[in-house]
Design a protein around this motif. Structure first.
Motif, PDB file in Angstrom:
ATOM      1  N   GLU A 289       0.836  -1.212   0.000  1.00 16.33           N
ATOM      2  CA  GLU A 289       0.000   0.000   0.000  1.00 16.33           C
ATOM      3  C   GLU A 289       0.869   1.259   0.000  1.00 16.33           C
ATOM      4  O   GLU A 289       0.511   2.262  -0.624  1.00 16.33           O
ATOM      5  CB  GLU A 289      -0.907   0.009   1.232  1.00 16.33           C
ATOM      6  CG  GLU A 289      -2.085  -0.940   1.149  1.00 16.33           C
ATOM      7  CD  GLU A 289      -2.907  -0.948   2.432  1.00 16.33           C
ATOM      8  OE1 GLU A 289      -4.122  -1.206   2.343  1.00 16.33           O
ATOM      9  OE2 GLU A 289      -2.339  -0.689   3.513  1.00 16.33           O
ATOM     10  N   ILE A 292       2.076   2.652  -3.469  1.00 17.44           N
ATOM     11  CA  ILE A 292       1.087   3.122  -4.441  1.00 17.44           C
ATOM     12  C   ILE A 292       0.917   4.631  -4.332  1.00 17.44           C
ATOM     13  O   ILE A 292       0.556   5.170  -3.277  1.00 17.44           O
ATOM     14  CB  ILE A 292      -0.268   2.417  -4.213  1.00 17.44           C
ATOM     15  CG1 ILE A 292      -0.109   0.908  -4.407  1.00 17.44           C
ATOM     16  CG2 ILE A 292      -1.328   2.967  -5.168  1.00 17.44           C
ATOM     17  CD1 ILE A 292      -1.305   0.095  -3.962  1.00 17.44           C
ATOM     18  N   PRO A 295      -3.349   5.210  -7.658  1.00 19.17           N
ATOM     19  CA  PRO A 295      -4.121   3.961  -7.674  1.00 19.17           C
ATOM     20  C   PRO A 295      -4.683   3.608  -9.044  1.00 19.17           C
ATOM     21  O   PRO A 295      -4.644   2.438  -9.456  1.00 19.17           O
ATOM     22  CB  PRO A 295      -5.239   4.231  -6.661  1.00 19.17           C
ATOM     23  CG  PRO A 295      -4.666   5.245  -5.736  1.00 19.17           C
ATOM     24  CD  PRO A 295      -3.809   6.119  -6.591  1.00 19.17           C
ATOM     25  N   ARG A 318      -8.233  -4.591   3.733  1.00 19.75           N
ATOM     26  CA  ARG A 318      -7.210  -3.910   2.926  1.00 19.75           C
ATOM     27  C   ARG A 318      -7.474  -4.095   1.430  1.00 19.75           C
ATOM     28  O   ARG A 318      -7.356  -3.149   0.641  1.00 19.75           O
ATOM     29  CB  ARG A 318      -5.815  -4.451   3.262  1.00 19.75           C
ATOM     30  CG  ARG A 318      -5.278  -4.044   4.599  1.00 19.75           C
ATOM     31  CD  ARG A 318      -3.815  -4.462   4.743  1.00 19.75           C
ATOM     32  NE  ARG A 318      -3.356  -4.315   6.096  1.00 19.75           N
ATOM     33  CZ  ARG A 318      -2.999  -3.168   6.656  1.00 19.75           C
ATOM     34  NH1 ARG A 318      -3.054  -2.046   5.945  1.00 19.75           N
ATOM     35  NH2 ARG A 318      -2.577  -3.117   7.916  1.00 19.75           N
ATOM     36  N   ASP A 321     -10.267  -1.898   0.327  1.00 19.61           N
ATOM     37  CA  ASP A 321      -9.851  -0.496   0.224  1.00 19.61           C
ATOM     38  C   ASP A 321      -9.031  -0.260  -1.051  1.00 19.61           C
ATOM     39  O   ASP A 321      -9.194   0.768  -1.724  1.00 19.61           O
ATOM     40  CB  ASP A 321      -9.022  -0.099   1.443  1.00 19.61           C
ATOM     41  CG  ASP A 321      -9.889   0.129   2.684  1.00 19.61           C
ATOM     42  OD1 ASP A 321     -11.131   0.169   2.539  1.00 19.61           O
ATOM     43  OD2 ASP A 321      -9.321   0.238   3.789  1.00 19.61           O
ATOM     44  N   LEU A 322      -8.143  -1.214  -1.377  1.00 19.86           N
ATOM     45  CA  LEU A 322      -7.339  -1.085  -2.593  1.00 19.86           C
ATOM     46  C   LEU A 322      -8.231  -1.065  -3.828  1.00 19.86           C
ATOM     47  O   LEU A 322      -8.061  -0.233  -4.727  1.00 19.86           O
ATOM     48  CB  LEU A 322      -6.341  -2.248  -2.698  1.00 19.86           C
ATOM     49  CG  LEU A 322      -5.103  -2.177  -1.804  1.00 19.86           C
ATOM     50  CD1 LEU A 322      -4.319  -3.483  -1.891  1.00 19.86           C
ATOM     51  CD2 LEU A 322      -4.206  -1.007  -2.216  1.00 19.86           C
ATOM     52  N   LYS A 323      -9.184  -1.984  -3.842  1.00 21.97           N
ATOM     53  CA  LYS A 323     -10.111  -2.063  -4.971  1.00 21.97           C
ATOM     54  C   LYS A 323     -10.909  -0.760  -5.103  1.00 21.97           C
ATOM     55  O   LYS A 323     -11.061  -0.209  -6.204  1.00 21.97           O
ATOM     56  CB  LYS A 323     -11.053  -3.250  -4.762  1.00 21.97           C
ATOM     57  CG  LYS A 323     -12.093  -3.444  -5.852  1.00 21.97           C
ATOM     58  CD  LYS A 323     -11.479  -4.031  -7.096  1.00 21.97           C
ATOM     59  CE  LYS A 323     -12.565  -4.333  -8.122  1.00 21.97           C
ATOM     60  NZ  LYS A 323     -11.987  -4.856  -9.375  1.00 21.97           N
ATOM     61  N   SER A 325     -10.099   2.176  -4.126  1.00 21.39           N
ATOM     62  CA  SER A 325      -9.255   3.327  -4.467  1.00 21.39           C
ATOM     63  C   SER A 325      -8.920   3.383  -5.952  1.00 21.39           C
ATOM     64  O   SER A 325      -8.429   4.408  -6.438  1.00 21.39           O
ATOM     65  CB  SER A 325      -7.951   3.283  -3.655  1.00 21.39           C
ATOM     66  OG  SER A 325      -7.095   2.247  -4.138  1.00 21.39           O
ATOM     67  N   VAL A 327      -7.089   0.718  -7.537  1.00 22.01           N
ATOM     68  CA  VAL A 327      -6.017  -0.219  -7.868  1.00 22.01           C
ATOM     69  C   VAL A 327      -6.614  -1.459  -8.532  1.00 22.01           C
ATOM     70  O   VAL A 327      -7.634  -1.982  -8.076  1.00 22.01           O
ATOM     71  CB  VAL A 327      -5.230  -0.632  -6.599  1.00 22.01           C
ATOM     72  CG1 VAL A 327      -4.183  -1.694  -6.939  1.00 22.01           C
ATOM     73  CG2 VAL A 327      -4.568   0.576  -5.966  1.00 22.01           C
ATOM     74  N   VAL A 329      -6.446  -4.998  -8.714  1.00 20.93           N
ATOM     75  CA  VAL A 329      -5.876  -6.102  -7.938  1.00 20.93           C
ATOM     76  C   VAL A 329      -6.233  -7.430  -8.601  1.00 20.93           C
ATOM     77  O   VAL A 329      -7.393  -7.678  -8.928  1.00 20.93           O
ATOM     78  CB  VAL A 329      -6.406  -6.098  -6.484  1.00 20.93           C
ATOM     79  CG1 VAL A 329      -5.740  -7.215  -5.683  1.00 20.93           C
ATOM     80  CG2 VAL A 329      -6.157  -4.745  -5.829  1.00 20.93           C
TER      81      VAL A 329
END
Length: 391
Positions: A289, A292, A295, A318, A321-323, A325, A327, A329
């Motif tokens: 994280e 990055i 994102p 986590r 949250d990445l998805k 934002s 990113v 994945v």
């Protein structure tokens, strides 16, 4: 296949103990090559005799090496490369030959194989000084083979994905826009010869001098992920050589190791992998994280079997949250041709609920996957293909 050939095959499969029984079914003459093949197979699959003594008892002793190198030479002359890999793997597992892998003569005679290379990486701290150069040479053969198969296609995928609308007058086979070239030259199709005769070729613009996208490879170092770790690492080194992509290579067990600085030397990078140990995916994702900055321009491949030893609930949070934002994945359960992968299906289902693709991928499909991921296309076709392979 006639009855005699069928009997001969069963004789080689069942071993010397079946000779008398099969002779009673109509005679069973074995040629010199058949006998040599029978002897080579009995070293590993025989229940007694030279098979047990030759490979099992002498594991790791220098005096057994001449016998083993002759055996390896026999394998090469009698069996196909794919069959040799299977027999070598069985020899290591069934006859306790791990210590023999540390002998320079043995390493020189082994046929390059990714699963054997992953075992070598796992044992690298036990390799004596006299064998270290041989071990590196063996790993280098694997790297060279993967590069030969994947490097051009991976670079072409990046070029295609990042420069779809910009075209260049500079010819480059790796950057050829096949679709536009065909479309613009359809008028030059020769129906008699059934060939297209292009008047002009169209090429994608060369990659920019500054990285426009980020790719993060987060690699599980647990022992079961050996082959995947090798393919992922070599793929990362290839991507790191492309200026248009900023590449990070992170490896993890219960701790996190950033191997990005080793990208210039794939062999050195693989030696930085510590196969074996526990698994803390959550800890590694937390580290990634911090890498990055944009994102929407980041693709993150997490190469893992999802057997999480860390905080599962926090990991799902986590990933969510990445998805959210932006990113992209992607979870790769395996990069291998070794059959159906073993993974935590419960955690895989939870990641699927987050609309995060989760599947195994054969090495030859990595360029297509990278192309689709960088273009942010729907990856369900890869998921379906992985499901079909497993069933």
């Amino acid at each position: 296949m006639d009855n005699l050939q069928m009997l001969k095959r069963w004789r080689l499969i069942l071993g010397e103990e079946s000779q008398k029984t099969l002779e009673g079914l109509g005679g069973l003459p074995l040629s010199e090559e058949d006998l040599l093949m029978d002897s080579a197979l009995s070293q590993i699959y025989g229940s007694s005799g030279s098979g047990s003594d030759g490979a099992g008892k002498a594991g790791g002793r220098g005096r057994s090496i001449p016998h083993l190198t002759k055996w390896l030479g026999d394998l090469r002359s009698l069996f196909s490369p794919m069959e040799i890999k299977v027999i070598q793997k069985d020899a290591i597992e069934k006859k306790g030959l791990k210590q023999l892998l540390l002998e320079p003569e043995m390493l020189n005679d082994l046929v390059p194989d990714v699963s054997t290379a992953s075992l070598l990486i796992m044992l690298k701290d036990q390799i004596p000084e006299k064998s270290k150069d041989n071990a590196r040479q063996y790993i280098a053969k694997i790297v060279e083979d993967i590069n030969r198969r994947l490097a051009d296609d991976l670079r072409r995928s990046v070029t295609s994905a990042l420069n779809r609308r910009e075209h260049s007058p500079i010819p480059s086979a790796a950057a050829l826009d096949y679709k536009l070239t065909i479309r613009r030259n359809l008028k030059n199709y020769d129906p008699e010869r059934k060939v297209l005769l292009p008047e002009r070729f169209y090429f994608y613009e060369r990659a920019s001098k500054t990285a426009s996208r980020t790719v993060i490879l987060d690699i599980d170092q647990s022992g079961s992920m050996g082959e995947s770790a090798i393919y992922s690492s070599v793929m990362g080194c290839i991507l790191a050589s492309i200026r248009a992509v900023k590449t990070h290579i992170v490896a993890f067990d219960t701790t996190v190791h950033d191997l990005t600085d080793l990208c210039a030397d794939p062999v050195e990078l693989l030696y930085g992998i510590q196969l074996g140990g526990g698994t803390d995916i959550n800890n590694s994702v937390a580290y990634c994280e911090e890498l990055i900055t944009e994102p929407e321009k980041t693709t993150m491949f997490i190469v893992t079997d999802l057997y999480e030893g860390g905080n599962r609930a926090q990991l799902i949070h986590r990933l969510s949250d990445l998805k959210s934002s932006g990113v992209n994945v992607v979870i790769l359960l395996a990069i291998s041709d070794s059959g159906k992968p073993c993974f935590d299906s419960g955690l895989a289902e939870k990641t699927a609920e987050l609309q995060i693709p989760c599947f195994a991928c054969p090495p030859e499909k990595l360029p297509d996957l990278l192309d689709a991921a960088l273009k942010r296309r729907d990856l369900r076709v890869f998921e379906k293909a992985a499901y079909d392979r497993a069933h």
